[in-house]
Design an enzyme around this catalytic site. Structure first.
Site, PDB file in Angstrom:
ATOM      1  N   HIS A 257      -1.733  -3.476  -1.266  1.00  0.00           N
ATOM      2  CA  HIS A 257      -0.711  -4.175  -2.050  1.00  0.00           C
ATOM      3  C   HIS A 257      -1.212  -4.427  -3.465  1.00  0.00           C
ATOM      4  O   HIS A 257      -0.415  -4.531  -4.402  1.00  0.00           O
ATOM      5  CB  HIS A 257      -0.346  -5.514  -1.402  1.00  0.00           C
ATOM      6  CG  HIS A 257       0.413  -5.384  -0.119  1.00  0.00           C
ATOM      7  ND1 HIS A 257      -0.207  -5.184   1.088  1.00  0.00           N
ATOM      8  CD2 HIS A 257       1.748  -5.401   0.134  1.00  0.00           C
ATOM      9  CE1 HIS A 257       0.708  -5.109   2.046  1.00  0.00           C
ATOM     10  NE2 HIS A 257       1.895  -5.234   1.491  1.00  0.00           N
ATOM     11  N   ASP A 330       5.069   3.862   2.563  1.00  0.00           N
ATOM     12  CA  ASP A 330       4.948   2.415   2.512  1.00  0.00           C
ATOM     13  C   ASP A 330       5.676   1.975   1.242  1.00  0.00           C
ATOM     14  O   ASP A 330       6.085   2.807   0.415  1.00  0.00           O
ATOM     15  CB  ASP A 330       3.471   2.013   2.493  1.00  0.00           C
ATOM     16  CG  ASP A 330       3.240   0.590   2.994  1.00  0.00           C
ATOM     17  OD1 ASP A 330       4.224  -0.175   3.123  1.00  0.00           O
ATOM     18  OD2 ASP A 330       2.080   0.238   3.268  1.00  0.00           O
TER      19      ASP A 330
END
Length: 594
Positions: A257, A330
């Site tokens: 992230h 993702d």
């Protein structure tokens, strides 16, 4: 029951279609998958095809009401208009998009409204040119309901304690049942796609992003659990599952992230450690595999993350592993995939690499236009786009979306959070509790006794306190995330007037270790409970130590049942727990019973 042919349903307005939600079906077209795919592709414009390759977050409790966040990101304020204008193939729900604010009934109504909008596509403008033929294709409505620490759909939906807890339970049947119940409750509110199970093998205790989201550090155990959950989601609940994160995110100390992880596994190590759960998922018929934003030089030394790597997604996943299903990225708003290229370029490169669905582009309009331009210039062929869309359409057909995409809200209460489901969740959780240390103090009677609950988590300590109260104890609660010396002194003093102290740790830091050690030094009965990573118990020594693998609400009653002996613990560690000295505090498979 009302039915419509394709021309009729395409011609219905949103209000009319939503009012007909009891029908919930497109034409009998879909009975023939090959005919459906061919006829649908033949009538779709290129923007509609590209839209099918995008799944985006949309904002607001009611998708028919303006929300400024939609306007800022998509240029239109209503979520239903976002779906129509971009011809989206799917949407994804989060708490931060307000998708769950109105509970199960609100989620179901939103899902129906978004599906209605998808069935009434309208002519839109792309670079000043009218586009769109109103081809009706139901949406993927997705979420991340891994359970445990990644749970989007909260109570009253049934809660489970997550993947690593199931790994500790060692039961494929329990893993499948947990997925089946989770999937059925999702489907009841219109969510037909779950980005689970996690197929990563967590071999790095310092992994900041996977950890207990993984079933185990053992590839064989992880593979068994992954396959069981695929069957539960898809076979039992008719919800598309997505194994993640290919080629494997289990051995990284960087969270993708916020950065771009590097996995240094050799080809042989990958085959042994990372590949088995993905192979098991493929063998079980997984609908989707999600990519990882990480670099694995053993397969691609270009520096590109796997999401943008043709050697990883096309040569390895499709070529060597023989995977024929949908490949989804993702989230594309994560830092790990945005370091090298613009958001528009990332979208094109992901499709070139072998991706079928782009998840959560942070610049969706630019991404769409870049893909359209790539086809116009020949960088991507329309035949390549067609092949990707075909995989998406086949997946939607396989899960019955074409004939069952609207929700009957009258049935929600008979499915979501039923007493039967909650009872099953309790029983499964009981079987995952892992007692790793017991100096003879457990089990212990708490009815009529004074119990101190201390340590991490405002909500978690409250839940544990409530469970002890239910068992007849008189309780005191002291909540500390990172206890100071004064906090520790307070807890030590309180423990002197209590018969039992239960101290919770979470990703244990030195301050939490000091708290456990100080309480243990009193000589009073102390139970230390790791309510997330089991690795905590290798950092301290209390008279009794228990791993729950989760701070989900379902763990508190099970924890108390184990402490009191109502339940004999049977969970076994699904990972090695290292000691600070570099050895093992507790090995894989360790677990005590009474």
């Amino acid at each position: 029951m009302l039915t419509f042919n394709r021309r009729q349903i395409i011609g219905l307005g949103v209000g009319a279609l939503a009012a007909s939600a009891v029908a919930g079906r497109l034409p009998a077209a879909a009975n023939n998958i090959n005919g459906y795919v061919r006829s649908t592709l033949a009538r779709m414009t290129l923007p509609e095809k590209v839209g099918q390759l995008m799944v985006q977050e949309v904002y607001g409790v009611d998708p028919t009401v303006d929300d400024a966040r939609n306007l800022g990101k998509y240029g239109t304020a209503k979520a239903v208009d976002v779906v129509r204008d971009l011809h989206l193939g799917g949407v994804i729900y989060f708490a931060w998009t307000d998708s769950y604010l109105n509970g199960p009934d609100g989620v179901a109504k939103a899902s129906n409204a978004l599906q209605a909008a998808s069935a009434e596509r309208r002519v839109t403008n792309v670079k000043g040119k009218p586009q769109g033929t109103k081809v009706a294709v139901p949406l993927l409505v997705a979420t991340d309901q891994e359970q445990g620490i990644v749970t989007r759909f909260g109570a009253p939906a049934t809660q489970f304690s997550g993947a690593m807890a199931l790994g500790a339970g060692r039961s494929e049947s329990d893993a499948r049942t947990a997925a089946a119940i989770t999937g059925k409750e999702l489907r009841a509110v219109g969510i037909n796609t779950n980005f689970a199970p996690v197929a990563d093998v967590n071999v790095n205790p310092a992994n900041p992003v996977i950890g207990v989201r993984s079933f185990s550090s053992d590839p064989a155990l992880a593979a068994q659990m992954v396959a069981a959950q695929v069957r539960g989601y898809q076979g039992d609940a008719r919800v598309s599952a997505s194994a993640k994160h290919f080629p494997g995110h289990g051995d990284t100390a960087v969270d993708s992230h916020y950065g771009l992880p590097l996995i240094t596994h050799s080809r042989e190590e990958w085959e042994r450690l990372d590949a088995p759960p993905f192979r098991a998922a493929i063998d079980a018929g997984i609908d989707m595999i999600m990519t990882a934003h990480l670099v694995m030089p053993a397969f691609d030394d270009s520096g590109h993350p796997a999401t943008l790597s043709k050697p990883i997604l096309t040569d390895l996943l499709r070529g060597e592993l023989g995977y024929e299903g949908v490949v989804i990225t993702d989230a594309l708003d994560m830092a790990g995939v945005r370091e090298m290229y613009s958001d528009a370029e990332v979208a094109v490169r992901a499709l070139e690499a072998g991706v079928d669905i782009l998840l959560m582009s942070p610049a969706p309009l630019a991404a769409r236009d870049a893909v359209l331009e790539a086809v116009r210039t020949g960088r991507l062929s329309e035949a390549e786009i067609d092949a990707k869309v075909e995989r998406v359409l086949r997946m939607k057909h396989r899960r019955g979306l074409l004939n069952d995409y609207l929700v009957d809200t009258a049935r929600i209460n008979s499915i979501v959070g039923t007493p039967e489901h909650l009872s099953i969740a309790d029983a499964i959780t009981d079987r995952t509790m892992t007692l790793v240390r017991n100096d003879g103090m457990l089990p212990v009677q708490v009815s009529g006794r004074r119990v101190l609950v201390a340590g991490w988590g405002v909500g978690t300590t409250q839940l544990v306190q409530a469970a002890f109260n239910e068992a007849g104890a008189t309780t005191t609660r002291l909540n500390y995330t990172s206890p100071t010396a004064a906090n520790i002194a307070q807890a030590v003093a309180a423990s002197q007037t209590h018969d039992l102290t239960v101290v919770l740790t979470h990703n244990v830091n030195q301050a939490q270790i000091n708290l456990v050690n100080a309480l243990t030094a009193t000589g009073k009965p102390v139970v230390a409970v790791a309510v997330r990573n089991p690795y905590d118990v290798g950092r301290y020594e209390a008279p009794a130590e228990i791993c729950t693998y989760s701070y989900s609400p379902v763990i508190a009653p099970s924890l108390v049942r184990v402490i009191t002996g109502e339940v004999n613990p049977t969970g076994k560690l699904p990972v090695d727990v290292p000691s600070p000295s570099g050895g093992l505090a507790y090995p894989f498979g360790h677990g005590l019973s009474y």
